[in-house]
Design a protein around this motif. Structure first.
Motif, PDB file in Angstrom:
ATOM      1  N   ILE A 255       7.445   8.568   7.536  1.00  0.00           N
ATOM      2  CA  ILE A 255       8.273   8.578   6.330  1.00  0.00           C
ATOM      3  C   ILE A 255       7.385   8.171   5.158  1.00  0.00           C
ATOM      4  CG2 ILE A 255      10.295   7.633   5.161  1.00  0.00           C
ATOM      5  CD1 ILE A 255      11.656   7.276   7.789  1.00  0.00           C
ATOM      6  N   GLU A 256       7.440   8.952   4.103  1.00  0.00           N
ATOM      7  CA  GLU A 256       6.645   8.656   2.916  1.00  0.00           C
ATOM      8  C   GLU A 256       7.088   7.313   2.333  1.00  0.00           C
ATOM      9  OE1 GLU A 256       4.037   9.774   2.278  1.00  0.00           O
ATOM     10  OE2 GLU A 256       3.619  10.118   0.170  1.00  0.00           O
ATOM     11  N   TYR A 257       6.123   6.549   1.789  1.00  0.00           N
ATOM     12  CA  TYR A 257       6.444   5.188   1.308  1.00  0.00           C
ATOM     13  C   TYR A 257       7.585   5.195   0.291  1.00  0.00           C
ATOM     14  CZ  TYR A 257       3.554   6.625  -2.627  1.00  0.00           C
ATOM     15  OH  TYR A 257       3.060   7.310  -3.698  1.00  0.00           O
ATOM     16  N   SER A 258       7.617   6.236  -0.543  1.00  0.00           N
ATOM     17  CA  SER A 258       8.643   6.260  -1.584  1.00  0.00           C
ATOM     18  C   SER A 258      10.027   6.557  -1.019  1.00  0.00           C
ATOM     19  CB  SER A 258       8.274   7.317  -2.633  1.00  0.00           C
ATOM     20  OG  SER A 258       7.877   8.500  -1.983  1.00  0.00           O
TER      21      SER A 258
ATOM     22  N   LYS B  14       8.649  18.896  -9.234  1.00  0.00           N
ATOM     23  CA  LYS B  14       7.943  19.838  -8.355  1.00  0.00           C
ATOM     24  C   LYS B  14       8.486  19.663  -6.941  1.00  0.00           C
ATOM     25  CE  LYS B  14       3.559  19.762 -10.863  1.00  0.00           C
ATOM     26  NZ  LYS B  14       2.123  19.466 -10.804  1.00  0.00           N
ATOM     27  N   PHE B  15       8.823  20.766  -6.322  1.00  0.00           N
ATOM     28  CA  PHE B  15       9.334  20.687  -4.951  1.00  0.00           C
ATOM     29  C   PHE B  15       8.218  21.045  -3.981  1.00  0.00           C
ATOM     30  CE2 PHE B  15      12.966  21.810  -7.662  1.00  0.00           C
ATOM     31  CZ  PHE B  15      13.695  20.645  -7.480  1.00  0.00           C
ATOM     32  N   GLU B  16       8.164  20.304  -2.876  1.00  0.00           N
ATOM     33  CA  GLU B  16       7.125  20.606  -1.884  1.00  0.00           C
ATOM     34  C   GLU B  16       7.560  20.126  -0.507  1.00  0.00           C
ATOM     35  OE1 GLU B  16       3.680  18.723  -3.586  1.00  0.00           O
ATOM     36  OE2 GLU B  16       4.498  16.722  -3.355  1.00  0.00           O
ATOM     37  N   THR B  17       6.921  20.677   0.514  1.00  0.00           N
ATOM     38  CA  THR B  17       7.187  20.203   1.881  1.00  0.00           C
ATOM     39  C   THR B  17       5.969  19.436   2.377  1.00  0.00           C
ATOM     40  OG1 THR B  17       6.366  22.274   2.824  1.00  0.00           O
ATOM     41  CG2 THR B  17       8.739  22.113   2.475  1.00  0.00           C
ATOM     42  N   PHE B  18       6.208  18.506   3.307  1.00  0.00           N
ATOM     43  CA  PHE B  18       5.143  17.664   3.858  1.00  0.00           C
ATOM     44  C   PHE B  18       4.892  18.059   5.315  1.00  0.00           C
ATOM     45  CE2 PHE B  18       6.553  13.913   0.923  1.00  0.00           C
ATOM     46  CZ  PHE B  18       5.958  14.533  -0.165  1.00  0.00           C
ATOM     47  N   VAL B  19       3.630  18.173   5.666  1.00  0.00           N
ATOM     48  CA  VAL B  19       3.310  18.659   7.016  1.00  0.00           C
ATOM     49  C   VAL B  19       3.826  17.703   8.089  1.00  0.00           C
ATOM     50  CG1 VAL B  19       1.014  17.619   7.340  1.00  0.00           C
ATOM     51  CG2 VAL B  19       1.489  19.894   8.265  1.00  0.00           C
TER      52      VAL B  19
ATOM     53  N   GLU C  96       0.827  -1.210   0.000  1.00  0.00           N
ATOM     54  CA  GLU C  96       0.000   0.000   0.000  1.00  0.00           C
ATOM     55  C   GLU C  96       0.864   1.264   0.000  1.00  0.00           C
ATOM     56  OE1 GLU C  96      -3.727   2.216   2.209  1.00  0.00           O
ATOM     57  OE2 GLU C  96      -2.669   0.659   3.287  1.00  0.00           O
ATOM     58  N   LYS C  97       0.478   2.192  -0.869  1.00  0.00           N
ATOM     59  CA  LYS C  97       1.254   3.426  -1.005  1.00  0.00           C
ATOM     60  C   LYS C  97       0.786   4.430   0.028  1.00  0.00           C
ATOM     61  CE  LYS C  97       2.478   2.996  -5.811  1.00  0.00           C
ATOM     62  NZ  LYS C  97       2.298   3.472  -7.158  1.00  0.00           N
ATOM     63  N   VAL C  98       1.297   4.315   1.220  1.00  0.00           N
ATOM     64  CA  VAL C  98       0.888   5.221   2.286  1.00  0.00           C
ATOM     65  C   VAL C  98       2.115   5.508   3.150  1.00  0.00           C
ATOM     66  CG1 VAL C  98       0.177   3.296   3.810  1.00  0.00           C
ATOM     67  CG2 VAL C  98      -0.888   5.530   4.094  1.00  0.00           C
ATOM     68  N   GLY C  99       2.187   6.697   3.697  1.00  0.00           N
ATOM     69  CA  GLY C  99       3.288   7.041   4.596  1.00  0.00           C
ATOM     70  C   GLY C  99       3.211   6.157   5.837  1.00  0.00           C
ATOM     71  N   VAL C 100       4.372   5.877   6.455  1.00  0.00           N
ATOM     72  CA  VAL C 100       4.396   4.963   7.594  1.00  0.00           C
ATOM     73  C   VAL C 100       4.832   5.712   8.853  1.00  0.00           C
ATOM     74  CG1 VAL C 100       5.283   2.777   8.468  1.00  0.00           C
ATOM     75  CG2 VAL C 100       4.958   3.090   6.007  1.00  0.00           C
TER      76      VAL C 100
ATOM     77  N   ASN D 258      -0.284   6.391   7.656  1.00  0.00           N
ATOM     78  CA  ASN D 258      -0.651   7.787   7.948  1.00  0.00           C
ATOM     79  C   ASN D 258      -2.022   8.127   7.340  1.00  0.00           C
ATOM     80  OD1 ASN D 258      -0.606  10.552   8.423  1.00  0.00           O
ATOM     81  ND2 ASN D 258       0.658  10.987   6.618  1.00  0.00           N
ATOM     82  N   THR D 259      -2.905   8.710   8.147  1.00  0.00           N
ATOM     83  CA  THR D 259      -4.208   9.160   7.628  1.00  0.00           C
ATOM     84  C   THR D 259      -4.187  10.639   7.267  1.00  0.00           C
ATOM     85  OG1 THR D 259      -4.925   9.825   9.814  1.00  0.00           O
ATOM     86  CG2 THR D 259      -5.480   7.557   9.121  1.00  0.00           C
ATOM     87  N   ALA D 260      -3.096  11.317   7.622  1.00  0.00           N
ATOM     88  CA  ALA D 260      -2.998  12.777   7.441  1.00  0.00           C
ATOM     89  C   ALA D 260      -4.020  13.524   8.290  1.00  0.00           C
ATOM     90  CB  ALA D 260      -3.119  13.165   5.974  1.00  0.00           C
ATOM     91  N   ILE D 261      -4.416  12.903   9.383  1.00  0.00           N
ATOM     92  CA  ILE D 261      -5.269  13.591  10.365  1.00  0.00           C
ATOM     93  C   ILE D 261      -4.375  13.870  11.575  1.00  0.00           C
ATOM     94  CG2 ILE D 261      -7.342  13.435  11.809  1.00  0.00           C
ATOM     95  CD1 ILE D 261      -8.299  11.213   9.792  1.00  0.00           C
ATOM     96  N   HIS D 262      -4.214  15.137  11.874  1.00  0.00           N
ATOM     97  CA  HIS D 262      -3.279  15.516  12.948  1.00  0.00           C
ATOM     98  C   HIS D 262      -3.914  16.537  13.885  1.00  0.00           C
ATOM     99  CE1 HIS D 262       0.027  13.757  10.624  1.00  0.00           C
ATOM    100  NE2 HIS D 262      -0.374  14.456   9.585  1.00  0.00           N
ATOM    101  N   ILE D 263      -3.241  16.702  15.012  1.00  0.00           N
ATOM    102  CA  ILE D 263      -3.497  17.892  15.839  1.00  0.00           C
ATOM    103  C   ILE D 263      -2.132  18.521  16.099  1.00  0.00           C
ATOM    104  CG2 ILE D 263      -4.395  18.798  18.025  1.00  0.00           C
ATOM    105  CD1 ILE D 263      -5.988  16.115  18.234  1.00  0.00           C
TER     106      ILE D 263
END
Ligand code: UTP
Length: 459
Positions: A290-293, A361-366, A275-279, A315-320
């Motif tokens: 860490i992102e799967y890639s 494309k460059f980007e930052t991850f929350v 599954e392609k999901v961050g761990v 990772n669900t990308a649901i944070h506080i």
């Protein structure tokens, strides 16, 4: 400004941009100069150089499983969960919680023309993602007599359309003064050999700077200071693409508060090792994602002694995020690392022909903010109840899958309330009717009821 920029372009081998500039009208030249002036060109080409040298690769990390609160199984664990709920409810009642939805992405995989939040997703009424979230905020605010600011991050590309959409729909009844919008930053898109891309006369191709840009742009917009001045302390963060998200979930807020965490995360069990999901795991002594890639396949595929996935937390990308933490990140020179997405882009050549080119494309991850927090917390949640992101037009993570998941969730509520439900019918519960199963059961007694057609439980 002009001399400085042209100098920089020369320094970074962008002669094609200088040539393009020379052939523009005065107004077009000004537009291009202003756009280039917006960017920190030294930074962009430094990031590019780093990726060329691959110095940003995650290597040599010491990895182990993270500390995660599992789903409660024992009465003691249930009791802690209820304590968390109480604490979370208090935080909401005391006006400590603001909600941020990041909606600045380009949504290329979905291929939908318009901001993703305006995509119609609910199974019976076809409500948009934005409407579902706004109604949740309304329902929670009403339940706890609280004021919960709803903050939406847009991008330069979709800001106007997003605001107009809310306005045209009269803010779905939440009240204009309760909804805030801010735009994230953008970065120039480059070709793999490090060239800026001419998109139109006087315009170069750009991309939003990633969801990690939210924590900086929230600060730069002045909204962060406004929230702090108004006494808000926690930011519930989620993405625009997950219709199952439980906005401002009191249980999650409570665990975050009890653990004195500055950055908390909801995780789900990974479906399988592919599954392609961050761990969510521990690296170099710190919990984070860490992102799967970016993760070595040996970790992605590692199993425990029972044959189950060792690094199971997706990772669900649901944070506080605690707001003082977000402020601190900004006060100490905001510096989330850059990632590079290698994609394709359709452009028009100077001769007016259509062409598809490779781009970086460059980007930052929350989630790169998590290891910077003093304390962190992660809790396991059930995927089928909370996580069904809309990413692709068909197949995995598609709208059809999300609608099925919504129907299945509401079917469990309806059957749990005692009703019989025929196969293959669509069910939708408006957040204004019930935001959770408990509330639904209190309002709907299904004993002796058989549901035979598609049904909507509305406000
Ligand atoms: P994704 O990484 O899934 O990207 O974003 P996306 O733009 O929606 O879709 P693709 O990759 O182009 O197909 C996850 C979440 O982060 C937000 C998105 O709006 C989505 O809610 N996001 C992403 C931003 O707000 N800004 C960004 O720069 C990138």
């Amino acid at each position: 400004m002009k001399e400085k920029i042209l100098e920089k372009l020369k320094l970074y081998n962008q002669q094609h941009i200088i040539d393009h500039y020379m052939g523009l009208t005065g107004d077009e030249q000004n537009r291009l100069l202003n756009l280039l002036d917006y960017f920190d060109l030294d930074l962009i080409f430094r990031i590019y150089g780093d990726f060329l040298k691959a110095v940003t690769k995650k290597e040599g990390l010491k990895i182990s499983p993270a500390n995660i609160v599992p789903l409660p199984k024992t009465p003691q664990e249930e009791a802690i969960r209820e304590k968390a709920r109480d604490l979370g409810e208090k935080l909401i009642k005391n006006n400590k919680i603001a909600v941020l939805i990041v909606a600045g992405g380009q949504g290329t995989r979905l291929g939908y023309d318009g901001p993703k939040g305006t995509f119609k997703i609910s199974p019976v009424k076809g409500k948009t993602l934005f409407q579902l979230f706004t109604e949740q905020v309304m329902a929670i605010s009403k339940r706890y007599s609280a004021r919960i600011p709803l903050i939406i991050m847009t991008s330069h590309e979709n800001d106007e359309d997003t605001r107009t959409f809310f306005k045209d729909n009269r803010f779905f009844g939440l009240g204009e003064d309760n909804i805030y919008f801010f735009r994230q930053g953008m970065l120039p898109t480059l070709t793999p050999d490090g060239k800026l891309i001419i998109k139109d006369r006087g315009q170069i191709a750009t991309n939003p700077d990633g969801h990690g840009g939210s924590l900086k742009a929230l600060n730069d917009s002045g909204l962060l200071d406004m929230l702090l001045a108004d006494g808000y302390t926690e930011l519930f963060y989620c993405q625009v693409d997950n219709p199952l998200v439980k906005i401002a979930d009191p249980v999650f807020l409570g665990y975050h508060y009890m653990s004195e965490s500055e950055a908390s995360t909801k995780v789900v069990r990974r479906r399988n090792v592919e599954e392609k999901v961050g761990v969510y795991l521990n690296f170099n002594g710190q919990d984070g994602i860490i992102e799967y890639s970016d993760l070595d396949p040996s970790y992605m595929k590692a199993l425990d002694e029972k044959g189950e996935i060792l690094y199971w937390a997706g990772n669900t990308a649901i944070h506080i995020f605690s707001l003082p933490f977000v402020k601190r990140l900004n006060s100490h020179g905001y510096a989330l690392p850059y990632h590079c997405a290698k994609k394709t882009m359709d452009i028009k050549t100077p001769e007016g022909n259509d062409n598809t080119i490779d781009v970086w494309k460059f980007e930052t991850f929350v989630f790169d903010a998590i290891p910077l927090a003093k304390k962190t917390c992660a809790i396991e949640v059930k995927r089928e109840e909370e996580f069904s992101p809309v990413k692709n037009m068909t197949g995995v993570d598609s709208p059809e899958k999300a609608r099925d998941d919504m129907c299945a969730l509401f079917r469990r509520w309806v059957e749990g309330a005692g009703a019989k439900v025929k196969d293959h019918i669509k069910i939708e519960v408006s957040p204004l009717f019930a935001i959770d199963y408990q509330e639904f059961k209190n309002k709907f007694n299904g004993k002796g009821v058989t549901i035979e057609d598609d049904i909507y439980f509305g406000d």
